[in-house]
Design a protein around this motif. Structure first.
Motif, PDB file in Angstrom:
ATOM      1  N   PHE A  45      58.358 -18.159 -34.563  1.00 44.71           N
ATOM      2  CA  PHE A  45      58.846 -19.537 -34.545  1.00 44.71           C
ATOM      3  C   PHE A  45      60.196 -19.635 -35.247  1.00 44.71           C
ATOM      4  N   CYS A  46      60.298 -19.032 -36.428  1.00 47.02           N
ATOM      5  CA  CYS A  46      61.541 -19.090 -37.199  1.00 47.02           C
ATOM      6  C   CYS A  46      62.680 -18.360 -36.503  1.00 47.02           C
ATOM      7  N   GLU A  47      62.372 -17.201 -35.934  1.00 48.72           N
ATOM      8  CA  GLU A  47      63.425 -16.419 -35.282  1.00 48.72           C
ATOM      9  C   GLU A  47      63.905 -17.084 -34.000  1.00 48.72           C
ATOM     10  N   GLU A  48      62.978 -17.545 -33.174  1.00 45.43           N
ATOM     11  CA  GLU A  48      63.365 -18.107 -31.879  1.00 45.43           C
ATOM     12  C   GLU A  48      63.975 -19.498 -32.017  1.00 45.43           C
ATOM     13  N   ALA A  49      63.492 -20.289 -32.980  1.00 47.28           N
ATOM     14  CA  ALA A  49      63.997 -21.655 -33.146  1.00 47.28           C
ATOM     15  C   ALA A  49      65.163 -21.727 -34.117  1.00 47.28           C
ATOM     16  N   GLN A  50      65.554 -20.611 -34.706  1.00 44.71           N
ATOM     17  CA  GLN A  50      66.649 -20.506 -35.689  1.00 44.71           C
ATOM     18  C   GLN A  50      66.401 -21.456 -36.863  1.00 44.71           C
ATOM     19  N   LEU A  51      65.326 -21.153 -37.603  1.00 41.31           N
ATOM     20  CA  LEU A  51      64.939 -21.953 -38.757  1.00 41.31           C
ATOM     21  C   LEU A  51      65.240 -21.199 -40.046  1.00 41.31           C
ATOM     22  N   LEU A  52      65.119 -21.908 -41.174  1.00 44.72           N
ATOM     23  CA  LEU A  52      65.295 -21.303 -42.483  1.00 44.72           C
ATOM     24  C   LEU A  52      63.917 -20.987 -43.046  1.00 44.72           C
ATOM     25  N   CYS A  53      63.574 -19.698 -43.082  1.00 46.47           N
ATOM     26  CA  CYS A  53      62.267 -19.273 -43.580  1.00 46.47           C
ATOM     27  C   CYS A  53      62.473 -18.057 -44.475  1.00 46.47           C
ATOM     28  N   PHE A  54      61.714 -17.986 -45.574  1.00 48.58           N
ATOM     29  CA  PHE A  54      61.798 -16.860 -46.496  1.00 48.58           C
ATOM     30  C   PHE A  54      60.491 -16.084 -46.426  1.00 48.58           C
ATOM     31  N   MET A  55      60.459 -15.051 -45.588  1.00 45.78           N
ATOM     32  CA  MET A  55      59.196 -14.347 -45.378  1.00 45.78           C
ATOM     33  C   MET A  55      59.286 -12.848 -45.590  1.00 45.78           C
ATOM     34  N   LYS A  57      53.943 -26.483 -47.202  1.00 50.05           N
ATOM     35  CA  LYS A  57      54.001 -25.178 -47.866  1.00 50.05           C
ATOM     36  C   LYS A  57      53.137 -24.160 -47.131  1.00 50.05           C
ATOM     37  N   GLN A  58      51.992 -24.594 -46.648  1.00 46.97           N
ATOM     38  CA  GLN A  58      51.109 -23.687 -45.910  1.00 46.97           C
ATOM     39  C   GLN A  58      51.748 -23.284 -44.582  1.00 46.97           C
ATOM     40  N   ILE A  59      52.356 -24.242 -43.898  1.00 45.76           N
ATOM     41  CA  ILE A  59      52.984 -23.962 -42.599  1.00 45.76           C
ATOM     42  C   ILE A  59      54.127 -22.966 -42.753  1.00 45.76           C
ATOM     43  N   PHE A  60      54.978 -23.182 -43.773  1.00 45.02           N
ATOM     44  CA  PHE A  60      56.181 -22.353 -43.924  1.00 45.02           C
ATOM     45  C   PHE A  60      56.016 -21.258 -44.965  1.00 45.02           C
ATOM     46  N   HIS A  61      54.762 -20.943 -45.325  1.00 47.70           N
ATOM     47  CA  HIS A  61      54.436 -19.826 -46.220  1.00 47.70           C
ATOM     48  C   HIS A  61      55.224 -19.914 -47.533  1.00 47.70           C
ATOM     49  N   ALA A  62      55.290 -21.099 -48.108  1.00 48.08           N
ATOM     50  CA  ALA A  62      56.020 -21.307 -49.358  1.00 48.08           C
ATOM     51  C   ALA A  62      55.042 -21.238 -50.527  1.00 48.08           C
ATOM     52  N   ASP A  77      50.377 -19.310 -38.166  1.00 51.98           N
ATOM     53  CA  ASP A  77      49.998 -17.937 -37.791  1.00 51.98           C
ATOM     54  C   ASP A  77      51.057 -17.258 -36.940  1.00 51.98           C
ATOM     55  N   HIS A  78      52.033 -18.027 -36.470  1.00 48.32           N
ATOM     56  CA  HIS A  78      53.094 -17.493 -35.613  1.00 48.32           C
ATOM     57  C   HIS A  78      54.468 -17.833 -36.200  1.00 48.32           C
ATOM     58  N   LEU A  79      54.538 -17.938 -37.534  1.00 50.85           N
ATOM     59  CA  LEU A  79      55.751 -18.441 -38.176  1.00 50.85           C
ATOM     60  C   LEU A  79      56.954 -17.539 -37.952  1.00 50.85           C
ATOM     61  N   LEU A  80      56.754 -16.225 -37.989  1.00 54.74           N
ATOM     62  CA  LEU A  80      57.891 -15.321 -37.836  1.00 54.74           C
ATOM     63  C   LEU A  80      58.594 -15.529 -36.501  1.00 54.74           C
TER      64      LEU A  80
END
Length: 372
Positions: A102-112, A203-208, A97-100
């Motif tokens: 999380f991805c921005e602050e932790a510098q992750l690879l996410c396609f959202m 997949k659910q966690i990373f909205h894949a 629910d807080h993926l955006l």
């Protein structure tokens, strides 16, 4: 204006609530294995992940050699507060629910969103064969347009005799084309699922979505990590720097250092070999090679083999003789258990057990050895 203010206020209250819960959790956790573990856990919660890693390195590594930049530049950029908040969200199963953030602050690879769509298309277009070099799987996809012997890239494999000062040889593509990402702190990565059986949860966690690039990325890396070890291979996929330190020291002891090829300069061109240094003791100590695999956060495939020799070499421009790179290479001295279809034999024209096979350590990959 009123709605905007209310949203901001609610967000602030949520973060404050999570922070208070995290602090309470740390203060009330009393059942830990040892006083040392208690101290390390408290420190991990009170300082930034990068600061904690400096402490962890000093605790685990017995020499005073400089800390390897290639490792520490990949440390999580999270602050102590944000790491604590995200660790709590992961533990509660609420990180999706807080993926955006999380991805921005932790510098992750996410396609959202649309800004990441181009990256996803680029990765999907190459879908890329992740492989650990040393030895790689039997099938390799060359990354160079200039291919030889069944699609093998020139210079991908070579003989030990070619690592000789004054020799000119082709250099393969050393570049790391992965998007820039960071490790997660172990207290976060250890709470995330990491297995093919948990792919649906990932997949659910990373909205894949189904059959998406992200699903392919995760499935391929998980498959690589879960594959059976080769004969005499000791292997482990690591999802944090702490895990990598632990694996390397479990194989080599605590007096170790990290070696890496300095850059990708010289890729896909003829290079002149300058001063060559064989790393003493490497053949008998099972050096640990770590190769980055693509995942939402940094994951490395680390493995160790016996009967290998590690070299460092200055890489020069053949015309100007100027130094353009400093490379690390590994030579596998016993290839008797390799498949006859292995790409190195296609390239070098031999077979299992008949020759040794060498290759360079690519940009952003690492070789752990006993400190010498």
């Amino acid at each position: 204006m009123h709605n905007s203010f209310s949203t901001m206020a609610l967000t602030s209250l949520l973060l404050l609530h999570l922070l208070l819960l995290s602090s309470l959790h740390v203060l009330t956790t009393v059942a830990r294995a040892t006083p040392e573990a208690d101290s390390l856990a408290d420190e991990a919660n009170s300082i930034s992940p990068k600061a904690y890693l400096v402490h962890y390195w000093n605790e685990q590594i017995t020499n005073n050699l400089p800390k390897p930049p290639i490792l520490f530049t990949k440390a999580s950029p999270l602050t102590a507060v944000s790491a604590t908040i995200f660790a709590e969200l992961v533990a509660k199963g609420a990180i999706s629910d807080h993926l955006l953030s999380f991805c921005e602050e932790a510098q992750l690879l996410c396609f959202m969103n649309s800004s990441s769509y181009g990256v996803a298309k680029t990765i999907d277009a190459q879908l890329y064969k992740v492989y650990p070099r040393g030895p790689p799987p039997d099938t390799i996809v060359a990354t160079d347009d200039k291919k030889v012997n069944g699609g093998m890239e020139q210079g991908l494999f070579f003989r030990e005799s070619m690592l000789k000062s004054g020799n000119v040889m082709p250099m393969p593509d050393l570049r790391d084309n992965f998007p820039k990402t960071s490790f997660l702190p172990r207290r976060i990565s250890s709470k995330l699922p990491f297995s093919t059986s948990k792919l649906a949860e990932l997949k659910q966690i990373f909205h894949a979505i189904e059959n998406s690039t992200m699903e392919k990325i995760m499935a391929q890396t998980l498959g690589l990590c879960e594959g059976a070890a080769l004969q005499d291979e000791t292997k482990r996929c690591v999802a944090s720097i702490e895990d990598m330190i632990d694996f390397a020291t479990s194989v080599l002891g605590h007096d170790v250092m990290v070696r890496s090829t300095e850059s990708a300069r010289g890729s896909k061109q003829e290079v002149l070999i300058g001063v060559v240094k064989r790393i003493e003791g490497s053949e008998g100590s099972k050096p640990v090679a770590c190769h980055q695999s693509l995942f939402p956060y940094i994951v490395y495939y680390c493995h160790a083999f016996p009967n290998v020799r590690v070299y460092e070499a200055d890489i020069l421009d053949p015309k100007s003789k100027a130094m353009i790179n400093h490379g690390v290479a590994i030579c596998h001295m016993d290839t008797s258990t390799w498949s006859p279809a292995h790409g190195s034999f296609l390239l070098l024209g031999s077979g299992p057990g008949q020759i040794e096979v060498c290759h360079w350590i690519n940009e952003n990959n690492m070789m752990w050895t006993i400190a010498k």
